[in-house]
Scaffold this active site. Structure first.
Site, PDB file in Angstrom:
ATOM      1  CB  THR A 269      -0.921  -0.011   1.235  1.00  0.00           C
ATOM      2  OG1 THR A 269      -1.744  -1.175   1.159  1.00  0.00           O
ATOM      3  CG2 THR A 269      -1.781   1.230   1.324  1.00  0.00           C
TER       4      THR A 269
ATOM      5  CE  LYS B  58       1.502  -7.155   4.760  1.00  0.00           C
ATOM      6  NZ  LYS B  58       1.049  -7.693   3.462  1.00  0.00           N
TER       7      LYS B  58
ATOM      8  CE1 TYR C 174       4.855  -6.022   2.710  1.00  0.00           C
ATOM      9  CE2 TYR C 174       3.566  -7.570   1.455  1.00  0.00           C
ATOM     10  CZ  TYR C 174       3.775  -6.301   1.916  1.00  0.00           C
ATOM     11  OH  TYR C 174       2.902  -5.288   1.577  1.00  0.00           O
TER      12      TYR C 174
END
Lengths: 336, 336
Positions: free
Chosen positions: A85, A201, A173
């Site tokens: 993001t 994550k 990630y």
């Protein structure tokens, strides 16, 4: 199959009266927030803001500070700077460093600052890890960005090289939708054997599959390894299934309501969870339809928080979508 | 459903006696080669070499020149510099410009030089297009590299911005396996309406589907638009179905035999096609098993042409594979 969250569970409403949705900027460290900070940067609500930048890819640090100030005031458990993001993939090394320096100066250790250091080349990711540490990061997020599809051994060697180059703790990630690499639980387990690879994550599964996914991941890693989830609209069930962190796009722009939902899920307060999920659902429906990145840029504009556009080739949403996004934000701006 | 190739069809063996597999370097332009060059840089055999570079991503121009000299001597129809095999995605703007300058100086307009200018950001792709033009490119290859998945409108705007920034002709580089964007025939048709978007590089379908794919693509674009194919092991049938160009990994390292197969396919000489396909099949089997990029780096080493390693995180193949690759190269080093 479920485990208790390892992160601290605080009263979901403890900060609701003191932290308005758009608070005045403040750089003063808050002892209260320090007291409630989690043990690691990879537990609790991690808020992922956009990184406002101009058409040449230069980061607007003043605009970034406006967003970060809200996150500090709301007392999120960590800030996820330069995540997907945060358009890390579209920013140069110089601009990424500027963003970390600005964020670090503003946050001033009141909340852990987690920084995305993903890059196509291993030497670049190593450089970014060192830059982030020097600029004040408290933890790192490493995505296996790919062009040529990578093998498991290549991703392992990539992570090992970056982990060896930093003293900071590292979070895997996993975001196959952007990196185009899919981690197996076995590879995650192998990576968890590296000394400073301490967290994951992972995209949250569909709610019905949340317990199975979490159990499979949990079985692959040591007990101290933290498992957290992204994909806001599916995360609640992942937290209820034992997830220890929520890596949240909503949290980066709407930290107060996102935190209320997170605290309710951490407390297994099903009534509050249901109430907050219902308030979020219109926005999440737009995330699913129009993508969270594009919607959150428009939402930041609608809320008067940032007029930045996403980096081209990503286009801003057509203005015709704005009334729908404004309507979806409405329930999240109401008092609890 | 089939169409005649638009590119020139030359005798597949016309250069076999004059161009040895590893010819001595020569910078002298050859009138014979100029005479047989195709009308556009996007017709015929386009040879895609690796871009030798060091561990810091600095291009070894001397090593690149060794590879390019072979391509000029063999008289391929174009050179595809900085394609996926040329690891463009892993090289900086500075290094990509150095590679184009070195190639342009060596090739000296004897063969069209087509240059990959793909980048995550639109402004970067625009800069790379201008750099390539200034450095001597004759045509450009533009892949819609993505991190955040892109919409059709975003890819169209990206191509339009790059096309508007250059006078060079542009080829749409469709490679969903690396860019993670899939072009529809409708979008290709829309892009073909941009004045200097004149060609497509598309992955070849499985042989049985080659005529249908080619017919669908052909129906979407103007007659002058050139349709070419990549994925060496499937290209022969795509050429027989009317494909006008072969964008070839094999061509970048083994230009002589690749050109013989291409000329046979262009001439619809089915006996010669079958003979050459049989010779290539062991290497193609390794491409399918181990990926063409990793195999071609090892093959360049085995042939004594380059000891460069692929950019990390991509790892070189284990030495245990080298005897298999050497054996697969053997039939391609035999006289025709």
């Amino acid at each position: 199959m479920q485990e208790s969250p390892i992160g601290p569970i605080s009263d979901p409403f403890s900060r609701s009266s003191s932290a308005p949705l758009v608070p005045a900027p403040s750089r003063a460290p808050s002892p209260v927030l320090l007291m409630t900070s989690p043990a690691s940067p990879f537990h609790g609500l991690s808020a992922f803001p956009i990184t406002p930048s101009d058409t040449q890819g230069r980061v607007d640090t003043a605009a970034l500070e406006i967003l970060l100030t809200r996150l500090v005031a709301a007392g999120v458990d960590s800030i996820g700077l330069l995540g997907s993001t945060g358009t890390y993939a579209y920013l140069s090394r110089t601009e990424r460093r500027r963003a970390v320096e600005a964020a670090s100066a503003l946050v001033a250790k009141r909340i852990p600052l987690v920084v995305g250091i993903g890059a196509l080349r291993t030497d670049e990711a190593v450089d970014l890890a060192r830059d982030a540490a020097e600029a004040g990061a408290d933890g790192l997020l490493l995505a296996p960005v790919s062009y040529t599809p990578l093998t498991e051994d290549e991703v392992f060697a990539h992570f090992a090289a970056v982990a060896a180059a930093t003293d900071l703790s590292l979070c895997i990630y996993n975001n196959p939708g952007t990196t185009h690499f899919t981690f197996t639980p076995a590879l995650i387990g192998r990576l968890a054997g590296l000394p400073n690879v301490v967290a994951l994550k992972n995209p949250a599964a569909a709610p019905v599959d949340a317990p199975t996914l979490h159990a499979n991941l949990r079985a692959a890693v040591p007990e101290a390894f933290a498992i957290g989830y992204s994909a806001d609209w599916n995360v609640t069930e992942a937290i209820l299934a034992g997830g220890q962190a929520w890596y949240s796009v909503c949290g980066g722009l709407l930290p107060e309501p996102t935190q209320k939902l997170m605290r309710a899920a951490q407390a297994h307060d099903i009534a509050q969870v249901g109430m907050w999920k219902a308030r979020f659902e219109p926005l999440w429906a737009l995330f699913r339809e129009l993508t969270s990145l594009r919607v959150i840029y428009a939402a930041a504009d609608i809320l008067g928080l940032s007029t930045a556009l996403p980096p081209r080739p990503i286009l801003p949403l057509a203005p015709t979508h704005h009334p729908r996004i404004a309507a979806a934000l409405e329930p999240l701006l109401q008092p609890a």
